[in-house]
Structures are given as structure tokens and as C-alpha cells.
Design a protein around this motif. Structure first.
Motif, PDB file in Angstrom:
ATOM      1  N   GLY A 135       0.347  -1.118   0.164  1.00 52.90           N
ATOM      2  CA  GLY A 135      -0.346  -0.029  -0.075  1.00 52.90           C
ATOM      3  C   GLY A 135       0.876   1.359  -0.068  1.00 52.90           C
ATOM      4  N   GLU A 136       2.127   0.945   1.342  1.00 51.50           N
ATOM      5  CA  GLU A 136       2.933   2.263   1.077  1.00 51.50           C
ATOM      6  C   GLU A 136       3.352   2.967  -0.457  1.00 51.50           C
ATOM      7  N   TRP A 137       4.194   1.408  -0.780  1.00 51.62           N
ATOM      8  CA  TRP A 137       4.865   1.418  -2.707  1.00 51.62           C
ATOM      9  C   TRP A 137       3.758   1.777  -3.541  1.00 51.62           C
ATOM     10  N   SER A 138       2.460   1.533  -3.236  1.00 49.67           N
ATOM     11  CA  SER A 138       1.319   1.713  -4.060  1.00 49.67           C
ATOM     12  C   SER A 138       1.028   3.537  -4.239  1.00 49.67           C
ATOM     13  N   GLU A 139       1.308   4.182  -2.991  1.00 48.36           N
ATOM     14  CA  GLU A 139       1.475   5.816  -2.661  1.00 48.36           C
ATOM     15  C   GLU A 139       2.605   6.654  -3.970  1.00 48.36           C
ATOM     16  N   ILE A 140       4.007   5.837  -4.182  1.00 49.81           N
ATOM     17  CA  ILE A 140       4.852   6.217  -4.790  1.00 49.81           C
ATOM     18  C   ILE A 140       4.855   6.461  -6.109  1.00 49.81           C
ATOM     19  N   TYR A 141       3.942   4.489  -6.324  1.00 51.41           N
ATOM     20  CA  TYR A 141       3.250   4.505  -7.790  1.00 51.41           C
ATOM     21  C   TYR A 141       2.499   5.360  -8.170  1.00 51.41           C
ATOM     22  N   THR A 142       2.059   6.178  -8.103  1.00 51.00           N
ATOM     23  CA  THR A 142       0.656   6.852  -7.645  1.00 51.00           C
ATOM     24  C   THR A 142       1.187   8.812  -7.634  1.00 51.00           C
ATOM     25  N   PHE A 143       2.487   8.640  -7.463  1.00 49.72           N
ATOM     26  CA  PHE A 143       2.927   9.902  -7.524  1.00 49.72           C
ATOM     27  C   PHE A 143       3.969  10.064  -8.617  1.00 49.72           C
ATOM     28  N   VAL A 144       4.113   8.555  -9.110  1.00 50.83           N
ATOM     29  CA  VAL A 144       5.528   9.054 -10.481  1.00 50.83           C
ATOM     30  C   VAL A 144       4.547   8.655 -11.652  1.00 50.83           C
TER      31      VAL A 144
END
Length: 352
Positions: free
Chosen positions: A7-16
């Protein structure tokens, strides 16, 4: 090293993803992209350290500003390359994990944390161009991701336990129920108690959660007590099925049965955009922009204020009541208190 769960990696995925695409598309009630509704992204704002605001401005090159001063430029193609790496690696991760291939990139753009402040529902802050009004508001969005495992809407905890009186119970029944320790003990214990009447108690494990619910509607704590009860008593999990049972039995004696659908959608929306069971909440939506969903295929879509009705229907159609650990959260056993027999049932809602 950056380290976090899916879930936390998905936040940075959304960012890029959003910086690479430059647009945030709206979704319909079934998470399909609506090509006619989108919001051009002006910039994404991050503040990992107090007083240090980084602005990531979109364009052929992502221009990065620290407190208004340009500090770096990176091509959108590079952001898209990193997006592809993340999309490949995130589903493979276990618990908290690192992705070495992207570490240097995020260091170079001054991203040292994956997750936003956990005290708020908003996971990302975006300045968008609103093509409906011509304004460019700064909006906070909550992020949920289907990359990996399905996300939760309401996390289990002792503060999401609801208490019920068991009418005409006795010590023999109490002991018999508590001694059931099968693999399917939740269903088996409820089956054993099927002939007993359950009465929602006015006592709640979490007075904070009760108060938060009352900000939505003063009847909401009792409303939710019946929802949880019917989920266990009739072994129902999909939100739509539980609401159908509420409409059938009408435990709150509503004159208009559509109130069950309406009130439940308001509860789901509050949980998605601002409320948490354990923290003081007075009706404010932290995720003022709305809800961003990372789909299994990697696409990123949103529900904004203009398609709130579709957002509520999405929450209604795609959520279910999950079963948490009975030992960890202290529920699903009968106990005696002041000659009254009681049982606690737990609320956990997950996306399907």
C-alpha cells in the motif's frame, strides 16, 4: 533505503504515474476510466520535512522546486520508466520490502519517504486545473491500491467491536460456544447461537468511534450495530446483501426503506474521505479532492466531487465485510457481566 508495504509503495507509484501522465482521469462506478472527465495536473506537492516544500511541476520535464527555488529537472520518460519498474516489483513484495532498482532515482528527486502523514486520510496533495470552473485548487486525495492484495476501507481493531446482549442465554450455552475451536469457528459459534435473540447494547468499545459515527447521523451507531449483527447472523459479506437484509427486516422501523442504502453510503464515504475509528473527527473530509484508485492493470483513476454519486455507488458495490482474527481483536466469545450474557462482533470492511 525506502521500505514499505504494498500500500505504501502504491502511494509513490501514484506519484510517479501522475507526473508522467500529467492528467488524472475520473472513473465510473465500476472503476472504468471516463475519458470525458479528467483534471490536468499542474503540480504535486510534498513536504516530508517541516518547512521544506517540494513542488513537482508537470511538463516534458518535471521541474522540481524547493520552497520556490528550482533544484532539478527530470524527463517525464524517466518517471514513466520508474513507474513500470514499480508496477512489476510491487506485487512481488512481502510485508515491508525495498526496491533497490528505484532507490537512486528517488534520492535524486528528494523523495525519502513513501507514506504521507498517517494522521490524515489524504495520501497525496495535487494542484489540478479544474476545467469545470477554470480554477486551480490544491486538493488532497486518499489512495487505495489493487496492486497486490485488495485494500481495506475499515481496519479491524478492538475499537470496531460491537457489543450485543444474548437474550435467555445461560452458563451451559456460554461454555459450549466458547469451546468451539474449529477452523470455521466464527460461523460455527453463530450457528450454535442461531436460536437466541441478539440485542445491540448501548455500550460501545470505543466511545470515540461512537461519537464519530454520530457526526454522520445520530442513529448511525445503532444502524451499524445491526449491519454487523446481520453480517454474522445470516453469514452475509457483500455490502449490498447486508443492506438488502436490513431492508427486509427493517430493524430501525424506517418508513422509507431507501434510508438504509442512503445512510450506509454516507458511512462508507465518511470512512473513505476523513473518518477513522480511533481519532477525533468532526465531519471534516481530509481527502478534500476525493479518492484515487490504483487498478490491478496499473491505471490510476479518481472520484472527484463532480462524480461523488458514482463514488458512493462504487463503495457500495465493491466492499464486503471481512472476518478478522478473533484472538487478536477480542471478539466472538460469550461472556457474563452483571448477570447479562454478551458477545462482541467485529467490523472490518475490505474492497473486493
Amino acid at each position: 533505503m525506502l521500505k514499505g508495504n504494498k500500500g505504501e509503495w502504491s502511494e509513490i507509484y501514484t506519484f510517479v504515474y501522475l507526473l508522467a501522465s500529467g492528467k488524472l482521469y475520473a472513473a465510473d462506478k465500476d472503476l472504468n476510466i471516463n475519458p470525458d472527465i479528467y483534471f490536468p495536473i499542474i503540480k504535486i506537492i510534498r513536504e516530508e520535512t517541516a518547512g521544506q516544500q517540494y513542488d513537482y511541476c508537470t511538463g516534458p520535464f518535471i521541474k522540481i522546486y524547493l520552497n520556490g527555488e528550482l533544484v532539478n529537472e527530470v524527463s517525464t520518460e524517466k518517471f514513466d520508466e520508474i513507474r513500470q519498474v514499480l508496477f512489476q516489483k510491487i506485487p512481488q513484495g512481502q510485508r515491508a520490502f525495498e526496491i533497490e532498482e528505484v532507490e537512486d532515482f528517488f534520492n535524486s528527486i528528494n523523495c525519502t519517504k513513501l507514506k504521507a502523514n498517517s494522521s490524515q486520510k489524504q495520501d497525496i496533495t495535487i494542484k489540478i486545473h479544474d476545467i469545470n470552473t477554470g480554477f486551480s485548487p490544491i486538493c488532497g486525495f486518499s489512495i487505495k491500491s489493487y496492486i497486490g492484495s485488495n485494500p481495506t476501507l475499515v481496519n479491524a481493531g478492538t475499537n470496531t467491536n460491537f457489543v450485543y446482549y444474548i437474550k435467555d442465554c445461560n452458563d451451559e450455552t456460554m461454555d459450549a460456544v466458547n469451546n468451539i475451536d474449529t477452523r470455521t469457528k466464527i460461523n460455527d459459534r453463530m450457528e450454535y447461537l442461531s436460536g437466541y435473540e441478539f440485542i445491540p447494547a448501548n455500550y460501545y468499545y470505543s466511545e470515540q468511534f461512537k461519537e464519530n459515527l454520530e457526526f454522520i447521523d445520530t442513529i448511525m451507531p445503532k444502524f451499524l450495530s445491526y449491519l454487523v449483527l446481520y453480517s454474522y447472523k445470516f453469514n452475509l459479506k457483500n455490502s449490498a446483501d447486508i443492506i438488502a437484509k436490513m431492508r427486509e427486516l427493517n430493524p430501525l422501523a424506517f418508513s422509507n426503506l431507501n434510508m438504509y442504502d442512503y445512510k450506509y453510503k454516507k458511512f462508507l464515504c465518511a470512512m473513505a474521505l476523513g473518518m477513522t475509528p480511533e481519532k477525533d473527527w468532526e465531519g471534516k473530509e481530509d481527502a478534500s479532492g476525493g479518492y484515487i484508485v490504483v487498478k490491478k492493470d496499473g491505471d490510476v483513476v479518481c472520484y472527484h466531487i463532480y462524480n461523488r454519486e458514482e463514488f458512493e455507488q462504487y463503495l457500495f458495490d465493491y466492499t464486503f465485510f471481512d472476518r478478522a482474527s478473533t484472538s487478536r481483536h477480542g471478539f466472538m466469545y460469550v461472556y457474563k457481566e452483571n448477570e447479562d450474557y454478551k458477545i462482541s462482533l467485529n467490523l472490518q470492511i475490505r474492497f473486493r
